[in-house]
Design a protein around this motif. Structure first.
Motif, short mmCIF file in Angstrom:
data_model
loop_
_atom_site.label_atom_id
_atom_site.label_comp_id
_atom_site.label_asym_id
_atom_site.label_seq_id
_atom_site.Cartn_x
_atom_site.Cartn_y
_atom_site.Cartn_z
N ARG B 621 0.85 -1.18 0.00
CA ARG B 621 0.00 0.00 0.00
C ARG B 621 0.89 1.23 0.00
NH1 ARG B 621 -4.71 1.13 4.29
NH2 ARG B 621 -5.93 -0.25 2.98
N PHE B 622 0.53 2.16 -0.81
CA PHE B 622 1.30 3.40 -0.86
C PHE B 622 0.51 4.52 -0.25
CE2 PHE B 622 2.90 0.83 -4.32
CZ PHE B 622 4.24 0.85 -4.01
N SER B 623 1.21 5.46 0.25
CA SER B 623 0.49 6.58 0.84
C SER B 623 0.16 7.64 -0.20
CB SER B 623 1.33 7.20 1.96
OG SER B 623 2.58 7.55 1.43
N LYS B 624 0.93 7.68 -1.23
CA LYS B 624 0.78 8.80 -2.13
C LYS B 624 1.29 8.42 -3.51
CE LYS B 624 1.89 13.73 -1.94
NZ LYS B 624 2.74 14.70 -1.26
N LEU B 625 0.55 8.91 -4.46
CA LEU B 625 1.01 8.76 -5.84
C LEU B 625 0.96 10.14 -6.45
CD1 LEU B 625 1.48 7.17 -8.55
CD2 LEU B 625 -0.99 7.06 -8.73
N CYS B 626 2.04 10.63 -6.89
CA CYS B 626 1.97 11.93 -7.54
C CYS B 626 2.71 11.89 -8.86
CB CYS B 626 2.48 13.06 -6.66
SG CYS B 626 3.95 12.68 -5.77
N ILE B 627 2.16 12.66 -9.76
CA ILE B 627 2.70 12.67 -11.12
C ILE B 627 3.37 14.02 -11.34
CG2 ILE B 627 2.14 12.17 -13.53
CD1 ILE B 627 0.95 10.09 -11.70
N SER B 628 4.54 14.01 -11.91
CA SER B 628 5.21 15.27 -12.21
C SER B 628 5.22 15.49 -13.71
CB SER B 628 6.65 15.24 -11.72
OG SER B 628 6.70 14.77 -10.43
N PHE B 629 5.05 16.75 -14.06
CA PHE B 629 5.03 17.11 -15.48
C PHE B 629 6.18 18.03 -15.79
CE2 PHE B 629 0.80 15.97 -14.30
CZ PHE B 629 0.36 15.21 -15.36
N ASN B 630 6.42 18.20 -17.05
CA ASN B 630 7.46 19.15 -17.42
C ASN B 630 7.04 20.57 -17.04
OD1 ASN B 630 5.50 19.06 -19.36
ND2 ASN B 630 6.89 19.38 -21.09
N ASN B 631 5.72 20.81 -17.07
CA ASN B 631 5.22 22.06 -16.52
C ASN B 631 4.71 21.74 -15.11
OD1 ASN B 631 3.86 24.32 -15.78
ND2 ASN B 631 2.89 24.63 -17.79
N GLN B 632 5.44 22.21 -14.13
CA GLN B 632 5.16 21.75 -12.77
C GLN B 632 3.83 22.26 -12.23
OE1 GLN B 632 8.60 22.69 -10.48
NE2 GLN B 632 9.83 21.15 -11.53
N ASP B 633 3.22 23.21 -12.93
CA ASP B 633 1.94 23.74 -12.45
C ASP B 633 0.86 22.67 -12.42
OD1 ASP B 633 3.14 26.12 -12.24
OD2 ASP B 633 2.38 26.93 -14.14
N TYR B 634 1.03 21.66 -13.24
CA TYR B 634 0.00 20.62 -13.29
C TYR B 634 0.15 19.59 -12.19
CZ TYR B 634 -0.55 22.46 -18.03
OH TYR B 634 -0.74 23.26 -19.11
#
Lengths: 138, 1074
Positions: B621-634
């Motif tokens: 189980r993970f606590s967090k999944l986050c996606i990073s973009f080349n434009n960090q605003d997203y």
């Protein structure tokens, strides 16, 4: 007596490895892996010669203290390596050559078999052939 | 004390034996002259100086005593093969030659006294060498330069007297003038010494050989080996390496003939090793490396199985290791001196094998020497000998010289073995192994064996691990891991990772520990399920800031130490955030990210899915999944977070969105609205932060443009024409499209040559040249009202045939409303079209004679025809406006060159031909004459007048011009009538500068009667012509063969009638009489 058959792809990752007896398997894997150095060198040396007329059987790659390592490479650069106990004098160059040829034929059969589907181990048939071959020599 | 190890080769064995010469009577400390002499002897000895080892000794030096000569070997039983001191004795103690230096000039006033003193000194040396064959020589150090031999009468007299007094031969007396040329004199002196030394060793060899006849095979077996060895060694001292090699080989065979037993096997092996070393060394020296290798193989095969005492089996492994190492050293040394090695035969293999035996030694030692700590070293030390050294090589210190195979004192034997075992226990095996392995690595690196190198480095790493140097182990293993990873040898990789994990555990290296765990849990790992399960549990423990369980098979003391380290680390909570890049390996969670469409419009939210799948044995189980973009605003929009209890981490819960069940794929969907500033840019997922990394990129597209673009044209384009393409733009937008711009031309990114050969212009009335661009960017068009249509003709000139892609790109600004926001959007629409360019026509040119026969060469001054044939290949009709023949200077027209094809319209496949009569003056150039060019002015047939005319220039082929000696042409009517006279006039023209004899004859034909000269021989002057008149009288109607004219030139036998046929008609049409 020990014997080891191996099949390695053009990119040199192993397709199939089998050794009899199974103890000390890791050592054989290393032996086969390191022998690819010599195979690579032989192939690159041959590349300069005529490509069409080249012999698939590479012969004795190098002798170690206890084993003899033989190599064979198909036109599509699939490599076959065989490690044989040095004390096994019954296996002469000719026998080794014909064993390789058998392996190659069997391998081509498998690759050409359209009924093998994804997820199925394609080397099952190969395994039987290798088994029978090892039975004969060991 | 015994030597450190009885399998180490003694220095005296490994050095190059050189003749031993002692110098006496030199005071090198206080006497400057003597010092200079000595320096000249020993300083700067290069390879070209004779191989002598010099030593300065006092005149009264005691040399080793010579034992009394044995007269009979009958009762003599040898106690061993080779005495330990023997080699050293002959290298450094017993000289081949003793040189007595003495300061004495020929004109010495007190000659008698001095002569006596000198004789005494020689006598003292002789005394000390009693019984030996050592030579003695005298060198007189003189202040004056000697006169040439024979001129100094006193000198020769006194020299003879001195020789007599010292009992020396004349050859052993030398004079050394102490002058400027000291080194030169010294070199001459030492060459003389060298000769004496060689004689000495020669007599020594003879002496040893002479013992042979007294020996018998039963009791003196050992002596056979000893003597053979000595002969070989003396040969080496004599620098007779060929014979040395021969004798060593014999000695080697003799060693193996010895009766071997457990008690003497060490001695046999030691000697065999020594002799083998010498043989291999000499083989390399003789540049016969294959012999060396063959000998070494034989040696190993013979000795491999001679293990000897089972309790001391590690000794055998050590000995084997030493053999391989020594051979590797010899091999390497030979390579440094110029030998070439190859991939499959290089010193690396020997070092590797040496390392292998060293490993075996370690194993055996750990098995045989695992004595309880209560076992103490025996006292008195069985390894002590009375003299401190062994008498014979390879014997046991506690039973030296005992040849019996039975153990006389088993208790003593036991103590001896025990003491050896206890000594072995203290050997630092890993150090030895690592040294050998790193030697091997260096070699394999040199000989292109990357995989072998990696394998050895793994072994080194493992050895460091055993030696508890975990940091070094980890460094090595980490270094080679990627090689195995990239080649996909998972079994090997797993094994390396397992060791690496152990190292990182034992050092409590948190980040490494996690990294290796992740990889070992992955698909590629070949570990068993239970192992994976254990690792996963440990990993979770670490993630929850607890100490993991120790790895199996670790050293207990090291585990204790590491547990403390882990405890310390755990207490330092907070520093436990690690970023682990998993791009390079296969971790236990597979990840895939996918945009739902290849491009998104800015007014539609961007959607994508992330798929995760765990390969580990337990759900995680993970606590967090986050996606990073080349434009960090997203980034902020794409986060999944879930709080859970620590204990839940392994709980299988179907509700938890962040729980990954092994083997099941979980999908996470995300969406967000893209920013208008990103219109036209790529949005890229740079990473998926969980543990995994993956990359994928998608494009955000603009708003859908609401205009239409149409192209009207008539493909294919013809080469060089101004190809007209009409672009129609129609706006369907609801508001005004502002700032409409058109970019038209060759689509960028095609073959560079196309850019050169394509021109685009907006003005089609005049032909454009090469300076025009291939692409017209941003042609302002103005604004487009809703529903307005705009047409724009574009002219394209294609200079070469082939397909080209053309781009028509309309962009405009428009106001639009998205979700209540008004944005000004730049929209664009592009249209590409592939246009083929073809030749408008093919032009064929041929040369024919005036009889319209094909010519492969033309004759000088004789008119011929040039025929051109324009075959239309264009699918559209073309109009030939005019054509023009531009002749080169070497061609002259026979009549007016006017175009016959002006204003001809050619449909597809039609052709237009014209023909020009030309003449070529005689030339000397045999290779061909340029004809000129043919210019065709044409255009696409069109009602529009303004279509520009294209000039296509065709270079005409070269033609070979030949001169002929005689030209014949005939004047005759175009037809005849039956039974009506037909006058024919032949003109024979001499084209040479010679007077020509010509034989002319006319052969009758059935169809004609004729009058005129039937056969004649005549002369034609240079450049003149002769006329022959005939009256033919046709008898039959139809196409009839004329009576044939034969011309024979006396000077030019090559001039045949065949050639003649080209110029004169052979047939004529005869009409019936009316």
């Amino acid at each position: 007596m020990s014997l080891q058959g191996d099949l390695s792809s053009p990119q040199n990752y192993p397709l199939y490895i089998r050794s009899v007896p199974t103890e000390n398997e890791l050592k054989f894997h290393y032996t086969v892996h390191t022998s690819l150095d010599v195979v690579d060198e032989k192939i690159s040396a041959m590349g300069k010669a005529l490509v069409d007329q080249r012999e698939l059987y590479l012969g004795l790659l190098y002798p170690t203290e206890d084993y003899k390592v033989y190599g064979y490479v198909t036109n599509s650069k699939v490599k076959f390596v065989m490690v044989v106990d040095s004390s096994n004098t019954a296996l002469r160059d000719n026998e080794i050559r014909s064993m390789f040829r058998k392996l190659h034929n069997s391998y081509t059969d498998i690759m050409c078999n359209p009924s093998i589907t994804r997820g199925q181990d394609p080397f099952q048939a190969f395994d039987t052939m290798v088994n029978s071959m090892m039975m004969q020599v060991c | 004390m015994t030597p450190p190890t009885h399998w180490d080769f003694p220095v005296e064995l490994c050095c190059r034996p050189m003749a031993f010469v002692t110098l006496t009577g030199l005071d090198v400390v206080y006497n400057a002259v003597h010092r200079a002499v000595w320096d000249a002897f020993c300083a700067n000895r290069r390879a070209d100086r004779v191989p002598i080892s010099f030593k300065v000794l006092p005149g009264d030096h005691e040399y080793p005593k010579c034992r009394t000569k044995r007269t009979s070997y009958e009762w003599y039983i040898p106690k061993g093969i080779l005495k330990t001191g023997w080699m050293n004795k002959h290298l450094n103690l017993v000289p081949a030659l003793v040189v007595v230096f003495y300061e004495l000039d020929w004109d010495e006033p007190q000659w008698k006294e001095k002569q006596l003193e000198c004789a005494t000194r020689v006598e003292i040396v002789r005394q000390s060498l009693q019984g030996r064959n050592t030579k003695v020589a005298v060198v007189l150090i003189q202040k004056k330069t000697p006169l040439p031999p024979g001129e100094d009468v006193i000198a020769s007299e006194r020299a003879a007297a001195l020789c007599n007094a010292c009992d020396l031969s004349g050859k052993s007396l030398f004079v050394l003038p102490h002058t400027d040329h000291l080194v030169g004199y010294i070199i001459r002196l030492e060459n003389a010494f060298y000769e004496h030394a060689q004689t000495y060793y020669y007599t020594e060899i003879r002496r040893v050989k002479s013992h042979k006849e007294f020996l018998n095979k039963t009791t003196h077996q050992l002596l056979f080996v000893r003597h053979q060895f000595k002969i070989a060694f003396f040969s080496e001292l004599k620098q007779d390496t060929q014979n040395a090699l021969k004798n060593y080989r014999t000695a080697y065979n003799l060693v193996h003939e010895l009766r071997a037993h457990e008690t003497n096997i060490l001695e046999i092996k030691t000697m065999a090793g020594f002799i083998n070393y010498k043989i291999c060394r000499l083989c390399f020296q003789h540049n016969t490396p294959l012999d060396a290798i063959a000998q070494f193989r034989k040696h190993i095969d013979l000795c491999k199985k001679k293990i000897g005492s089972a309790e001391l089996a590690f000794e055998h492994a050590a000995w084997m290791s030493k053999q391989f190492q020594a051979f590797g050293d010899l091999f390497d040394e030979a390579i440094k001196l110029g030998l070439t090695a190859i991939q499959t035969q290089n010193p690396g293999f020997y070092y590797q094998q040496a390392a292998y035996y060293a490993q075996e030694r370690k194993q055996l030692a750990s098995m045989l020497c695992n004595h309880d700590s209560s076992v103490t070293y025996p006292s008195p030390d069985p390894l002590e000998t009375p003299t401190g050294v062994l008498d014979f090589y390879g014997q046991r210190p506690w039973r030296q010289g005992i040849l019996s195979f039975d153990l006389s004192d088993p208790e003593k034997e036991k103590m001896g073995i025990l003491s050896l075992q206890l000594k072995e226990k203290n050997v630092l095996h890993s150090e030895l192994i690592i040294t050998l392995l790193s030697n091997a690595v260096a070699q394999f690196k040199k000989y292109k064996c990357p995989r072998m190198k990696s394998h050895l480095m793994v072994q080194m790493g493992e050895e460091y691990y055993y030696a508890k140097d975990y940091a070094k182990a980890l460094k090595l293993l980490d270094y080679v891991m990627c090689e195995y990873r990239s080649e996909g040898w998972w079994t090997l990789l797993t094994s390396i990772l397992t060791t690496a994990l152990k190292c990182s555990y034992l050092m409590a290296q948190l980040k490494d520990y996690i990294t290796y765990s992740l990889e070992l849990l992955g698909r590629a790992s070949t570990l068993k399920e239970d192992q994976k399960s254990r690792i996963e549990k440990n990993l979770i423990k670490v993630l929850m800031n607890e100490s993991p369980d120790p790895e199996p098979d670790c050293d207990t003391a090291a585990v204790k130490a590491s547990q403390k380290l882990w405890a310390d680390r755990v207490s330092l909570a907070g520093s436990n955030i690690f970023t682990i890049e998993v791009q390079d390996f296969i971790p236990f969670v597979q990840c895939k990210a996918k945009f739902l469409a290849p491009s998104f419009h800015v007014d539609v939210p961007v959607q994508f899915d992330v798929y995760l799948r765990a390969d580990c044995p337990h759900p995680i189980r993970f606590s967090k999944l986050c996606i990073s973009f080349n434009n960090q605003d997203y980034n902020q929009y794409c986060v999944v977070e879930e709080a859970y209890q620590k204990s839940d981490i392994l709980e299988q819960s179907s509700q938890g969105t962040m729980c990954l069940v092994p083997g099941k794929t979980r999908k996470f969907s995300f969406k967000f609205v893209a920013k208008t500033e990103d219109v036209g840019k790529k949005i890229e997922i740079t990473s998926v932060d969980l543990i995994l990394g993956s990359e994928s990129g998608r494009l955000i597209a603009r708003k859908v443009p609401n205009i239409s673009v149409q192209l009207r044209h008539e493909p294919p384009a013809l080469t060089n024409e101004m190809y007209c393409l009409i672009v129609t733009v129609e706006s369907h937008e609801e508001t005004v499209a502002k700032d409409v711009k058109l970019t038209a031309g060759l689509k960028p990114g095609q073959d560079a040559n196309l850019t050169q050969k394509t021109q685009v212009t907006l003005h089609g009335t005049d032909a454009c040249d090469d300076s025009f661009p291939a692409l017209l960017p941003d042609i302002p068009v103005g604004d487009l009202q809703p529903g307005e249509k705009l047409e724009k003709p574009i002219y394209i000139r294609c200079g070469t045939v082939g397909a080209r892609m053309f781009l028509f790109y309309i962009s405009y600004l428009i106001n639009t409303v998205v979700e209540g926001k008004e944005i000004l959007c730049r929209c664009h629409r592009d249209e590409t079209v592939t246009i083929d360019t073809v030749f408008p026509f093919d032009v064929a040119v041929k040369f024919v004679s005036t009889k319209l026969e094909h010519l492969d060469r033309v004759f000088a001054d004789i008119p011929f025809l040039l025929m051109t044939d324009i075959l239309s290949a264009s699918p559209w009709p073309i109009t030939i406006v005019t054509s023009q023949l531009q002749l080169s200077a070497s061609m002259t027209p026979v009549d007016q060159l006017e175009s016959y094809v002006g204003n001809v319209v050619l449909q597809t496949g039609e052709s237009a031909s014209e023909c020009f009569c030309l003449r070529c003056p005689p030339v000397t150039n045999a290779s061909g004459v340029a004809t000129g060019c043919y210019v065709i002015s044409w255009k696409r047939s069109s009602p529009v007048e303004s279509v520009p005319v294209v000039n296509t220039i065709i270079t005409l082929p070269h033609v070979i011009v030949e001169s002929i000696p005689l030209h014949v042409n005939a004047d005759l009517p175009s037809f005849g009538r039956v039974r009506e006279s037909l006058p024919v006039r032949y003109h024979l023209q001499n084209k040479t500068n010679l007077v020509q004899d010509v034989e002319v004859s006319v052969e009758p034909s059935d169809a004609f009667m004729f009058s005129g000269l039937k056969q004649i021989r005549l002369r034609i002057l240079p450049g003149m012509q002769q006329e022959m008149l005939y009256n033919f009288y046709p008898l039959m109607a139809g196409y009839q063969q004329l009576p044939s004219l034969h011309v024979n030139l006396m000077r030019f036998p090559n001039f045949t009638n065949q050639l003649l046929r080209r110029f004169i008609p052979t047939n004529i049409f005869v009409k019936v009489r009316l």
